[in-house]
Design a protein around this motif. Structure first.
Motif, PDB file in Angstrom:
ATOM      1  N   LEU A   8       0.818  -1.210   0.000  1.00 45.17           N
ATOM      2  CA  LEU A   8       0.000   0.000   0.000  1.00 45.17           C
ATOM      3  C   LEU A   8       0.853   1.262   0.000  1.00 45.17           C
ATOM      4  O   LEU A   8       0.613   2.194  -0.759  1.00 45.17           O
ATOM      5  N   ILE A   9       1.865   1.275   0.858  1.00 38.87           N
ATOM      6  CA  ILE A   9       2.555   2.538   1.108  1.00 38.87           C
ATOM      7  C   ILE A   9       3.698   2.825   0.132  1.00 38.87           C
ATOM      8  O   ILE A   9       3.930   3.983  -0.224  1.00 38.87           O
ATOM      9  N   PHE A  10       4.413   1.795  -0.310  1.00 35.85           N
ATOM     10  CA  PHE A  10       5.593   2.058  -1.127  1.00 35.85           C
ATOM     11  C   PHE A  10       5.278   2.543  -2.544  1.00 35.85           C
ATOM     12  O   PHE A  10       6.011   3.394  -3.068  1.00 35.85           O
ATOM     13  N   PRO A  11       4.225   2.048  -3.191  1.00 38.97           N
ATOM     14  CA  PRO A  11       3.891   2.639  -4.504  1.00 38.97           C
ATOM     15  C   PRO A  11       3.535   4.121  -4.411  1.00 38.97           C
ATOM     16  O   PRO A  11       3.932   4.910  -5.274  1.00 38.97           O
ATOM     17  N   VAL A  12       2.793   4.492  -3.379  1.00 37.43           N
ATOM     18  CA  VAL A  12       2.423   5.905  -3.200  1.00 37.43           C
ATOM     19  C   VAL A  12       3.683   6.746  -2.971  1.00 37.43           C
ATOM     20  O   VAL A  12       3.852   7.825  -3.567  1.00 37.43           O
ATOM     21  N   HIS A  13       4.566   6.257  -2.116  1.00 30.27           N
ATOM     22  CA  HIS A  13       5.802   6.989  -1.836  1.00 30.27           C
ATOM     23  C   HIS A  13       6.672   7.089  -3.090  1.00 30.27           C
ATOM     24  O   HIS A  13       7.277   8.141  -3.348  1.00 30.27           O
ATOM     25  N   LEU A  14       6.689   6.009  -3.878  1.00 29.22           N
ATOM     26  CA  LEU A  14       7.448   6.028  -5.134  1.00 29.22           C
ATOM     27  C   LEU A  14       6.905   7.107  -6.063  1.00 29.22           C
ATOM     28  O   LEU A  14       7.674   7.833  -6.711  1.00 29.22           O
ATOM     29  N   LEU A 232      -1.706   3.552  -7.637  1.00 32.09           N
ATOM     30  CA  LEU A 232      -1.131   4.117  -6.411  1.00 32.09           C
ATOM     31  C   LEU A 232       0.065   5.020  -6.717  1.00 32.09           C
ATOM     32  O   LEU A 232       0.233   6.075  -6.096  1.00 32.09           O
ATOM     33  N   ILE A 233       0.895   4.607  -7.680  1.00 27.15           N
ATOM     34  CA  ILE A 233       2.052   5.427  -8.063  1.00 27.15           C
ATOM     35  C   ILE A 233       1.584   6.751  -8.666  1.00 27.15           C
ATOM     36  O   ILE A 233       2.096   7.830  -8.331  1.00 27.15           O
ATOM     37  N   TRP A 234       0.597   6.657  -9.564  1.00 22.03           N
ATOM     38  CA  TRP A 234       0.034   7.876 -10.171  1.00 22.03           C
ATOM     39  C   TRP A 234      -0.573   8.777  -9.098  1.00 22.03           C
ATOM     40  O   TRP A 234      -0.401  10.001  -9.114  1.00 22.03           O
ATOM     41  N   LEU A 235      -1.277   8.163  -8.152  1.00 18.72           N
ATOM     42  CA  LEU A 235      -1.903   8.906  -7.060  1.00 18.72           C
ATOM     43  C   LEU A 235      -0.855   9.659  -6.248  1.00 18.72           C
ATOM     44  O   LEU A 235      -1.042  10.836  -5.889  1.00 18.72           O
ATOM     45  N   GLY A 249       5.031   6.439   2.682  1.00 18.64           N
ATOM     46  CA  GLY A 249       3.776   6.404   1.942  1.00 18.64           C
ATOM     47  C   GLY A 249       2.546   6.314   2.815  1.00 18.64           C
ATOM     48  O   GLY A 249       1.436   6.640   2.374  1.00 18.64           O
ATOM     49  N   GLY A 250       2.716   5.884   4.069  1.00 14.74           N
ATOM     50  CA  GLY A 250       1.567   5.773   4.967  1.00 14.74           C
ATOM     51  C   GLY A 250       0.950   7.133   5.249  1.00 14.74           C
ATOM     52  O   GLY A 250      -0.275   7.302   5.206  1.00 14.74           O
ATOM     53  N   THR A 251       1.792   8.100   5.520  1.00 16.47           N
ATOM     54  CA  THR A 251       1.321   9.472   5.773  1.00 16.47           C
ATOM     55  C   THR A 251       0.623  10.035   4.537  1.00 16.47           C
ATOM     56  O   THR A 251      -0.451  10.634   4.628  1.00 16.47           O
ATOM     57  N   ALA A 252       1.237   9.826   3.374  1.00 17.68           N
ATOM     58  CA  ALA A 252       0.663  10.337   2.126  1.00 17.68           C
ATOM     59  C   ALA A 252      -0.688   9.695   1.845  1.00 17.68           C
ATOM     60  O   ALA A 252      -1.647  10.378   1.439  1.00 17.68           O
ATOM     61  N   LEU A 253      -0.789   8.389   2.042  1.00 18.24           N
ATOM     62  CA  LEU A 253      -2.049   7.682   1.774  1.00 18.24           C
ATOM     63  C   LEU A 253      -3.152   8.180   2.700  1.00 18.24           C
ATOM     64  O   LEU A 253      -4.303   8.348   2.280  1.00 18.24           O
ATOM     65  N   SER A 254      -2.813   8.430   3.954  1.00 17.28           N
ATOM     66  CA  SER A 254      -3.781   8.967   4.914  1.00 17.28           C
ATOM     67  C   SER A 254      -4.288  10.335   4.453  1.00 17.28           C
ATOM     68  O   SER A 254      -5.494  10.618   4.504  1.00 17.28           O
ATOM     69  N   GLN A 255      -3.384  11.183   3.984  1.00 18.15           N
ATOM     70  CA  GLN A 255      -3.767  12.518   3.502  1.00 18.15           C
ATOM     71  C   GLN A 255      -4.688  12.425   2.288  1.00 18.15           C
ATOM     72  O   GLN A 255      -5.666  13.175   2.172  1.00 18.15           O
ATOM     73  N   ILE A 263     -13.790  12.608   7.112  1.00 17.32           N
ATOM     74  CA  ILE A 263     -13.667  11.898   8.394  1.00 17.32           C
ATOM     75  C   ILE A 263     -14.213  10.475   8.295  1.00 17.32           C
ATOM     76  O   ILE A 263     -13.643   9.532   8.843  1.00 17.32           O
ATOM     77  N   GLY A 264     -15.342  10.302   7.598  1.00 20.57           N
ATOM     78  CA  GLY A 264     -15.926   8.967   7.451  1.00 20.57           C
ATOM     79  C   GLY A 264     -14.977   8.019   6.739  1.00 20.57           C
ATOM     80  O   GLY A 264     -14.822   6.854   7.126  1.00 20.57           O
ATOM     81  N   GLY A 265     -14.318   8.531   5.720  1.00 24.53           N
ATOM     82  CA  GLY A 265     -13.340   7.719   5.004  1.00 24.53           C
ATOM     83  C   GLY A 265     -12.155   7.371   5.873  1.00 24.53           C
ATOM     84  O   GLY A 265     -11.607   6.261   5.793  1.00 24.53           O
ATOM     85  N   ASP A 266     -11.745   8.323   6.737  1.00 18.56           N
ATOM     86  CA  ASP A 266     -10.628   8.077   7.662  1.00 18.56           C
ATOM     87  C   ASP A 266     -10.940   6.892   8.573  1.00 18.56           C
ATOM     88  O   ASP A 266     -10.091   6.016   8.789  1.00 18.56           O
ATOM     89  N   ALA A 267     -12.147   6.897   9.130  1.00 20.44           N
ATOM     90  CA  ALA A 267     -12.534   5.824  10.047  1.00 20.44           C
ATOM     91  C   ALA A 267     -12.602   4.483   9.324  1.00 20.44           C
ATOM     92  O   ALA A 267     -12.130   3.459   9.832  1.00 20.44           O
ATOM     93  N   LEU A 268     -13.176   4.493   8.119  1.00 17.13           N
ATOM     94  CA  LEU A 268     -13.326   3.250   7.364  1.00 17.13           C
ATOM     95  C   LEU A 268     -11.974   2.684   6.958  1.00 17.13           C
ATOM     96  O   LEU A 268     -11.719   1.482   7.107  1.00 17.13           O
ATOM     97  N   ILE A 269     -11.080   3.540   6.473  1.00 18.96           N
ATOM     98  CA  ILE A 269      -9.767   3.068   6.045  1.00 18.96           C
ATOM     99  C   ILE A 269      -8.961   2.579   7.239  1.00 18.96           C
ATOM    100  O   ILE A 269      -8.186   1.611   7.132  1.00 18.96           O
ATOM    101  N   ALA A 270      -9.155   3.194   8.405  1.00 19.95           N
ATOM    102  CA  ALA A 270      -8.442   2.751   9.609  1.00 19.95           C
ATOM    103  C   ALA A 270      -8.839   1.324   9.984  1.00 19.95           C
ATOM    104  O   ALA A 270      -7.987   0.475  10.265  1.00 19.95           O
ATOM    105  N   VAL A 271     -10.145   1.058   9.955  1.00 17.86           N
ATOM    106  CA  VAL A 271     -10.649  -0.274  10.325  1.00 17.86           C
ATOM    107  C   VAL A 271     -10.226  -1.323   9.305  1.00 17.86           C
ATOM    108  O   VAL A 271      -9.696  -2.387   9.658  1.00 17.86           O
ATOM    109  N   LEU A 272     -10.455  -1.041   8.019  1.00 25.10           N
ATOM    110  CA  LEU A 272     -10.174  -2.028   6.984  1.00 25.10           C
ATOM    111  C   LEU A 272      -8.676  -2.300   6.828  1.00 25.10           C
ATOM    112  O   LEU A 272      -8.257  -3.441   6.632  1.00 25.10           O
ATOM    113  N   THR A 273      -7.860  -1.242   6.922  1.00 24.85           N
ATOM    114  CA  THR A 273      -6.413  -1.440   6.815  1.00 24.85           C
ATOM    115  C   THR A 273      -5.904  -2.279   7.975  1.00 24.85           C
ATOM    116  O   THR A 273      -5.067  -3.172   7.804  1.00 24.85           O
TER     117      THR A 273
END
Length: 434
Positions: A8-14, A232-235, A249-255, A263-273
């Motif tokens: 999840l995190i390394f493609p975003v960071h890349l 994810l890389i494009w994102l 990439g974790g910080t970037a994905l959260s942003q 906020i709703g998406g934050d809660a959902l992504i926290a649970v599912l991740t």
């Protein structure tokens, strides 16, 4: 089993590192993080191995055991398993805590996380079926929802995103090395027998059928994961128009999730991740405990499980950035050895699995891999006078050392020499028989 925290995190960071060169970076990343794991599965299938130990055994039993231990420690308590806790914490919990409570929050979260992982793994609970078959697909749907929203309303044009210096001229090679961070090639060597066994249980008995089915099903998996990685890389590249380059990439994905889902998406992504990372962590700790119990039977499966979970908890509390910084030297040592082993396994029918080919290739691959590991040490160690002398020597005498590929020429020479010895021996044997 392969798609976990790092995926999840390394493609975003890349994407953030490569900026407008994100497409060139995608090519290198896909080869090391997608194609190599498929090749690892094929190598296990072709050699009829029961796992990484059998695949490495032609080099020597002691080497195979050491290599098995190193891979499991890397995927286990040293790097990958702690990351399964730090990534969901970084994405879903840390953004809502004051900075002064960040460390305390990580201690509490990781303790609960690995407590759950141990409990479910020790009892072999069927909850993994629920997580794997229901919650993981929901998570992927959410991920594709983000992609869809980002395509409709992009944060900016990827082609105008700023590029870091490392990706200005060497986007392909640096992204290839960045793909090591997913650790999927190593994971495929560990999980490979599980995949092969599942294929055989579907009714494919002949080895050629098993190998072809592995290739075909692997290609389907490759296309799916490749699409996710590219998105994810494009994102990550487009996010530079709204956010600064993050340390991981974790910080970037959260942003990014917060921008599109609030906020709703934050809660959902926290649970599912968290749930998907629990699944990955369970796969890692179970494989670790099973293999170590098999090799060191005097220590029970549950003891190895507890040791792994406790050490993973300790390492996780060093933080995601620290884990990533220490991942690089370890992976720069292990990945060249794993890649050469995979290629040897695929080519093994050509030389009848002759140990001499394995030994010569592995020995010559190990030499530059050690130098690459030293070159990747954190700055505090790398800047010492002794290390600098070693690196100066390597820069003078190892081709492609500066870009992290010095092992390629050594490995190729080892393969050629090993094959030469094999065919010369076979020719001499044929002459003697005549």
């Amino acid at each position: 089993m392969l798609f976990g925290a790092g995926n999840l995190i390394f493609p975003v960071h890349l994407g953030q590192l490569a900026g407008k060169n994100w497409l060139a970076a995608s090519n290198g990343f896909l080869i090391s993080s997608v194609l190599l794991p498929l090749m690892a599965l094929i190598a296990i299938s072709i050699t009829h191995s029961q796992g990484v130990f059998d695949l490495a055994k032609p080099v020597g039993s002691k080497y195979a055991l050491v290599f098995l231990v190193l891979i499991h420690i890397t995927l286990g308590p040293l790097l990958a398993t702690p990351r399964t806790a730090t990534v969901p914490y970084t994405i879903g919990i840390a953004p809502f805590l004051p900075a002064n409570l960040d460390k305390v929050g990580l201690v509490i979260f990781s303790a609960i996380f690995f407590g759950i992982v141990y409990g479910l793994s020790a009892t072999e609970a069927k909850v993994t079926d629920l997580i794997g078959k229901i919650l993981n697909p929901i998570f992927l749907v959410l991920l594709f929802l983000i992609f869809f929203l980002a395509f409709l309303n992009p944060m900016g044009a990827a082609k105008t995103a700023p590029v870091t210096s490392a990706y200005t001229t060497n986007a392909f090679t640096n992204s290839f090395l960045q793909g090591y961070n997913t650790m999927d090639c190593l994971a495929a060597l560990v999980f490979g027998i599980t995949v092969i066994t599942a294929i055989r249980e579907m009714g494919f008995k002949q080895e050629k059928e098993v190998a072809m089915t592995t290739v075909k099903s692997g290609l389907v998996g490759i296309l799916g994961i490749a699409v996710i990685y590219i998105c994810l890389i494009w994102l990550g590249a487009t996010s530079l128009h709204d956010f600064k380059l993050s340390s991981n990439g974790g910080t970037a994905l959260s942003q990014i999730f917060h921008r599109y889902l609030g906020i709703g998406g934050d809660a959902l992504i926290a649970v599912l991740t968290t749930l998907t990372c629990i699944t990955t962590a369970m796969g890692l700790v179970v494989a670790f405990a099973q293999d170590f119990h098999q090799r060191f039977s005097k220590i029970s499966y549950k003891t190895f499980l507890a040791i792994n979970c406790f050490l993973s908890f300790v390492i996780a509390n060093l933080g995601l950035d620290m884990i990533i910084s220490w991942s690089k030297p370890v992976l720069m040592l292990l990945y060249p050895l794993a890649i050469s082993l995979v290629i040897l396994g695929i080519l093994s029918p050509l030389f009848k699995n002759d140990p001499i080919v394995y030994r010569v290739t592995t020995a010559l691959t190990l030499i530059p891999a050690i130098f690459d590991m030293i070159n990747a040490l954190p700055d505090g160690l790398r800047s010492t006078a002794f290390i600098q002398e070693i690196l100066t020597y390597a820069q003078h005498y190892l081709p492609m050392f500066d870009i992290g590929f010095s092992w390629v020429s050594f490995s190729l020479i080892g393969l050629i020499v090993g094959l030469g010895i094999h065919f010369l021996r076979r020719q001499n044997s044929a002459v003697v028989e005549e």
